[in-house]
Design a protein around this motif. Sequence first.
Motif, short mmCIF file in Angstrom:
data_model
loop_
_atom_site.label_atom_id
_atom_site.label_comp_id
_atom_site.label_asym_id
_atom_site.label_seq_id
_atom_site.Cartn_x
_atom_site.Cartn_y
_atom_site.Cartn_z
N TYR A 28 38.05 44.79 24.98
CA TYR A 28 39.29 45.24 25.60
C TYR A 28 40.19 44.06 25.98
CZ TYR A 28 36.99 49.75 25.92
OH TYR A 28 36.36 50.91 25.63
N GLY A 29 39.76 42.85 25.67
CA GLY A 29 40.55 41.66 25.97
C GLY A 29 40.38 41.18 27.40
N LEU A 30 39.34 41.65 28.09
CA LEU A 30 39.10 41.25 29.47
C LEU A 30 38.26 39.98 29.54
CD1 LEU A 30 38.24 44.74 30.99
CD2 LEU A 30 40.37 43.46 31.27
N TYR A 31 38.40 39.25 30.64
CA TYR A 31 37.57 38.10 30.92
C TYR A 31 36.44 38.52 31.84
CZ TYR A 31 41.40 35.07 29.27
OH TYR A 31 42.36 34.46 28.52
N ARG A 32 35.44 37.70 31.93
CA ARG A 32 34.29 37.95 32.81
C ARG A 32 34.74 38.14 34.26
NH1 ARG A 32 29.74 33.89 31.48
NH2 ARG A 32 31.58 33.33 30.34
N ASP A 33 35.66 37.30 34.73
CA ASP A 33 36.12 37.41 36.12
C ASP A 33 36.91 38.69 36.39
OD1 ASP A 33 34.90 35.05 36.74
OD2 ASP A 33 36.74 33.89 37.01
N ASP A 34 37.45 39.31 35.33
CA ASP A 34 38.16 40.58 35.50
C ASP A 34 37.20 41.70 35.89
OD1 ASP A 34 40.56 39.39 34.73
OD2 ASP A 34 40.33 39.98 32.63
N CYS A 35 35.93 41.53 35.60
CA CYS A 35 34.94 42.58 35.81
C CYS A 35 34.22 42.50 37.16
CB CYS A 35 33.91 42.57 34.68
SG CYS A 35 34.67 42.85 33.07
N LEU A 36 34.56 41.53 37.96
CA LEU A 36 33.93 41.40 39.28
C LEU A 36 34.43 42.53 40.19
CD1 LEU A 36 34.27 37.56 39.87
CD2 LEU A 36 32.22 38.81 39.19
N ALA A 37 33.51 43.13 40.93
CA ALA A 37 33.89 44.19 41.87
C ALA A 37 34.80 43.60 42.94
CB ALA A 37 32.64 44.80 42.50
N GLU A 38 35.91 44.26 43.17
CA GLU A 38 36.94 43.69 44.05
C GLU A 38 36.71 44.10 45.50
OE1 GLU A 38 41.67 43.53 43.88
OE2 GLU A 38 40.72 43.49 41.92
N TYR A 39 35.70 43.49 46.10
CA TYR A 39 35.38 43.70 47.52
C TYR A 39 35.26 42.34 48.18
CZ TYR A 39 34.05 48.39 46.02
OH TYR A 39 34.07 49.64 45.48
N GLY A 40 35.51 42.28 49.48
CA GLY A 40 35.26 41.10 50.29
C GLY A 40 35.84 39.83 49.73
N ASP A 41 34.96 38.89 49.39
CA ASP A 41 35.36 37.56 48.92
C ASP A 41 36.20 37.62 47.65
OD1 ASP A 41 33.98 36.53 51.05
OD2 ASP A 41 32.27 35.81 49.86
N VAL A 42 35.83 38.51 46.74
CA VAL A 42 36.57 38.62 45.47
C VAL A 42 37.99 39.12 45.74
CG1 VAL A 42 36.66 39.75 43.22
CG2 VAL A 42 34.48 38.96 44.12
N ARG A 43 38.12 40.10 46.62
CA ARG A 43 39.44 40.62 46.95
C ARG A 43 40.33 39.52 47.53
NH1 ARG A 43 39.62 46.02 50.09
NH2 ARG A 43 39.43 46.76 47.97
N GLU A 44 39.77 38.71 48.43
CA GLU A 44 40.54 37.62 49.02
C GLU A 44 40.89 36.57 47.97
OE1 GLU A 44 42.60 35.18 51.60
OE2 GLU A 44 42.07 37.29 51.77
N ALA A 45 39.97 36.27 47.06
CA ALA A 45 40.25 35.29 46.00
C ALA A 45 41.37 35.80 45.10
CB ALA A 45 38.99 35.02 45.19
N VAL A 46 41.37 37.08 44.77
CA VAL A 46 42.43 37.66 43.93
C VAL A 46 43.77 37.59 44.67
CG1 VAL A 46 43.29 39.81 42.92
CG2 VAL A 46 40.90 39.15 42.59
N ARG A 47 43.75 37.83 45.97
CA ARG A 47 44.98 37.76 46.77
C ARG A 47 45.59 36.35 46.72
NH1 ARG A 47 46.98 36.24 51.34
NH2 ARG A 47 45.08 35.30 52.14
N ARG A 48 44.74 35.33 46.63
CA ARG A 48 45.19 33.94 46.64
C ARG A 48 45.64 33.43 45.27
NH1 ARG A 48 41.06 30.69 50.62
NH2 ARG A 48 41.16 32.15 52.36
N LEU A 49 45.44 34.20 44.23
CA LEU A 49 45.83 33.76 42.89
C LEU A 49 47.34 33.52 42.82
CD1 LEU A 49 43.87 36.18 40.52
CD2 LEU A 49 43.52 33.72 40.74
N PRO A 50 47.76 32.53 42.05
CA PRO A 50 49.19 32.35 41.80
C PRO A 50 49.74 33.57 41.06
CG PRO A 50 47.94 30.43 41.05
CD PRO A 50 46.96 31.48 41.42
#
Length: 110
Positions: A28-50
Amino acid sequence: MPYTARVGPKVASALGRWAYNMAGFNQYGLYRDDCLAEYGDVREAVRRLPEKLKDERNYRFIRALHLSATHTVLPKEQWTKYEDDVKYLEPYLKEVRREREEKNKWETTM
């Protein structure tokens, strides 16, 4: 003494490549990091993305949702290759986890 198999880098790479392709998200053209469950630390990391990385991530999600809804996958030449997969979220995730651990350390010493 128990037998322990030593796995060389080529074997580990071949096994990793096989597992990567079997997961199917690359179709589907996704990366490995796209598949991480978006909770806690991952959610905050996504929020900080440029913004540029967020836009690219959102585009991949929209394309994958469309492909899934139409019960199709990308042509094989457009699949994300194991060698081309980018761990774009990792530096932000490491930073978030380091900050959380530091905060927990400060809270336990007080």
